[in-house]
Design a protein around this motif. Structure first.
Motif, mmCIF file in Angstrom:
data_model
loop_
_atom_site.group_PDB
_atom_site.id
_atom_site.type_symbol
_atom_site.label_atom_id
_atom_site.label_comp_id
_atom_site.label_asym_id
_atom_site.label_seq_id
_atom_site.Cartn_x
_atom_site.Cartn_y
_atom_site.Cartn_z
ATOM 1 N N ASP A 87 0.814 -1.216 0.000
ATOM 2 C CA ASP A 87 0.000 0.000 0.000
ATOM 3 C C ASP A 87 0.850 1.269 0.000
ATOM 4 N N GLY A 88 2.151 1.125 0.111
ATOM 5 C CA GLY A 88 3.032 2.285 0.074
ATOM 6 C C GLY A 88 3.123 3.038 1.388
ATOM 7 N N ARG A 89 2.670 2.431 2.471
ATOM 8 C CA ARG A 89 2.720 3.127 3.756
ATOM 9 C C ARG A 89 4.052 2.915 4.470
ATOM 10 N N ALA A 90 4.920 2.065 3.907
ATOM 11 C CA ALA A 90 6.208 1.816 4.533
ATOM 12 C C ALA A 90 7.277 1.724 3.460
ATOM 13 N N SER A 91 8.452 2.134 3.825
ATOM 14 C CA SER A 91 9.596 2.024 2.925
ATOM 15 C C SER A 91 10.594 1.085 3.581
ATOM 16 N N VAL A 92 11.033 0.086 2.836
ATOM 17 C CA VAL A 92 11.927 -0.916 3.398
ATOM 18 C C VAL A 92 13.145 -1.064 2.506
ATOM 19 N N SER A 93 14.322 -1.127 3.120
ATOM 20 C CA SER A 93 15.560 -1.436 2.407
ATOM 21 C C SER A 93 16.154 -2.669 3.060
ATOM 22 N N LEU A 94 16.570 -3.617 2.240
ATOM 23 C CA LEU A 94 17.163 -4.848 2.748
ATOM 24 C C LEU A 94 18.587 -4.923 2.229
ATOM 25 N N PHE A 95 19.527 -5.095 3.146
ATOM 26 C CA PHE A 95 20.934 -5.188 2.773
ATOM 27 C C PHE A 95 21.448 -6.560 3.169
#
Length: 82
Positions: A4-12
């Motif tokens: 839904d675009g309510r969170a931004s996640v980056s995975l490293f």
């Protein structure tokens, strides 16, 4: 939800390969032996977690373990958990 675009996640991922602490390792000493370490499995008991796991299973992103759990002994023997 992320979709839904309510969170931004980056995975490293900084390991030698994908999987991190839940990766499967092999050994040259015992061909065919595969060891899952870290957290290869979990028990979902809280209602929201169970619902999430059910949804992930329906789309094929999660599945039940196809093998048992146990202990690999220093002598190379395997003891299955009951």
């Amino acid at each position: 939800a992320l979709r839904d675009g309510r969170a931004s996640v980056s995975l490293f991922e900084i390991g030698r390969g994908p999987g991190g602490r839940a990766a499967t390792r092999t050994t040259r000493d015992v061909p065919g032996l595969r060891l899952d370490h870290g957290t290869p499995g979990f028990l979902a008991s809280e209602a929201r977690t169970v619902a999430l796991c059910d949804a992930l299973c329906r789309v094929g992103a999660l599945g039940l373990a196809a093998h048992g759990y146990g202990t690999l002994r220093a002598d190379g023997s395997w003891e299955e958990e009951a």
